[in-house]
Design an enzyme around this catalytic site. Sequence first.
Site, PDB file in Angstrom:
ATOM      1  N   ASP A  30       0.850  -1.189   0.000  1.00  0.00           N
ATOM      2  CA  ASP A  30       0.000   0.000   0.000  1.00  0.00           C
ATOM      3  C   ASP A  30       0.890   1.245   0.000  1.00  0.00           C
ATOM      4  O   ASP A  30       1.887   1.319   0.721  1.00  0.00           O
ATOM      5  CB  ASP A  30      -0.914  -0.006   1.243  1.00  0.00           C
ATOM      6  N   GLY A  93     -15.557   2.815   3.733  1.00  0.00           N
ATOM      7  CA  GLY A  93     -14.278   3.445   3.446  1.00  0.00           C
ATOM      8  C   GLY A  93     -13.592   2.950   2.187  1.00  0.00           C
ATOM      9  O   GLY A  93     -12.413   3.264   1.968  1.00  0.00           O
ATOM     10  N   HIS A 100      -9.919  -5.422  -3.271  1.00  0.00           N
ATOM     11  CA  HIS A 100      -8.589  -5.668  -2.724  1.00  0.00           C
ATOM     12  C   HIS A 100      -8.720  -6.068  -1.265  1.00  0.00           C
ATOM     13  O   HIS A 100      -9.523  -5.503  -0.522  1.00  0.00           O
ATOM     14  CB  HIS A 100      -7.679  -4.437  -2.847  1.00  0.00           C
TER      15      HIS A 100
HETATM   16  P1  5GP Z   1      -9.668   1.244   0.286  1.00  0.00           P
HETATM   17  O1  5GP Z   1      -9.798   2.592   0.936  1.00  0.00           O
HETATM   18  O2  5GP Z   1     -10.368   1.227  -1.069  1.00  0.00           O
HETATM   19  O3  5GP Z   1     -10.062   0.085   1.142  1.00  0.00           O
HETATM   20  O4  5GP Z   1      -8.132   1.031   0.022  1.00  0.00           O
HETATM   21  C1  5GP Z   1      -7.444   1.602  -1.048  1.00  0.00           C
HETATM   22  C2  5GP Z   1      -5.987   1.582  -0.698  1.00  0.00           C
HETATM   23  O5  5GP Z   1      -5.252   1.798  -1.876  1.00  0.00           O
HETATM   24  C3  5GP Z   1      -5.587   2.660   0.313  1.00  0.00           C
HETATM   25  O6  5GP Z   1      -5.053   2.058   1.476  1.00  0.00           O
HETATM   26  C4  5GP Z   1      -4.562   3.486  -0.454  1.00  0.00           C
HETATM   27  O7  5GP Z   1      -3.497   3.909   0.359  1.00  0.00           O
HETATM   28  C5  5GP Z   1      -4.108   2.543  -1.544  1.00  0.00           C
HETATM   29  N1  5GP Z   1      -3.680   3.193  -2.766  1.00  0.00           N
HETATM   30  C6  5GP Z   1      -4.315   4.219  -3.403  1.00  0.00           C
HETATM   31  N2  5GP Z   1      -3.646   4.528  -4.518  1.00  0.00           N
HETATM   32  C7  5GP Z   1      -2.586   3.682  -4.597  1.00  0.00           C
HETATM   33  C8  5GP Z   1      -1.523   3.531  -5.553  1.00  0.00           C
HETATM   34  O8  5GP Z   1      -1.433   4.222  -6.570  1.00  0.00           O
HETATM   35  N3  5GP Z   1      -0.593   2.577  -5.286  1.00  0.00           N
HETATM   36  C9  5GP Z   1      -0.671   1.769  -4.183  1.00  0.00           C
HETATM   37  N4  5GP Z   1       0.309   0.860  -4.024  1.00  0.00           N
HETATM   38  N5  5GP Z   1      -1.661   1.896  -3.261  1.00  0.00           N
HETATM   39  C10 5GP Z   1      -2.604   2.832  -3.480  1.00  0.00           C
END
Ligand code: 5GP
Length: 114
Positions: A30, A93, A100
């Site tokens: 992440d 969130g 993922h």
């Molecule tokens: P969600 O909020 O959808 O459960 O998690 C999305 C995750 O993707 C977040 O923890 C965020 O930090 C991560 N994330 C967002 N953009 C990118 C990116 O471009 N590269 C990586 N490796 N992680 C990302």
Amino acid sequence: MSDCLFCKIVAKEIPAEIVYETGRTLAFRDVNPQAPTHVLIIPKQHHATAAALADVDDGLADEVLKAAHSVAVLEHVADSGYRVVFNTGLGAGQTVFHVHAHVLGGRDLTWPPG
Ligand code: 5GP
Ligand code: ZN
């Protein structure tokens, strides 16, 4: 999906620190880690949410869960304990709508989560 961030990571159009890969899954760190180990596991095939992945009947959801455990072993958090989280929907969130699993570990994790 051409406008999906994680599809672009699968396609290597956006760089990511990949830590584990199988034929149908990819795991990468992440970009904004919330624990010493914070890895995202995705199916390479686009499905928006965990709910959509649960509707796939070809074992893909199993592979994502097995990949999450493999990552925990590789990251040396399997014995100390780790958390697998699917934020599912805006209210939970979820910000990236390519399903993922977050694998978090390497520190004490409190419960309930915020
Ligand atoms: P969600 O909020 O959808 O459960 O998690 C999305 C995750 O993707 C977040 O923890 C965020 O930090 C991560 N994330 C967002 N953009 C990118 C990116 O471009 N590269 C990586 N490796 N992680 C990302
Ligand atoms: Zn996608």
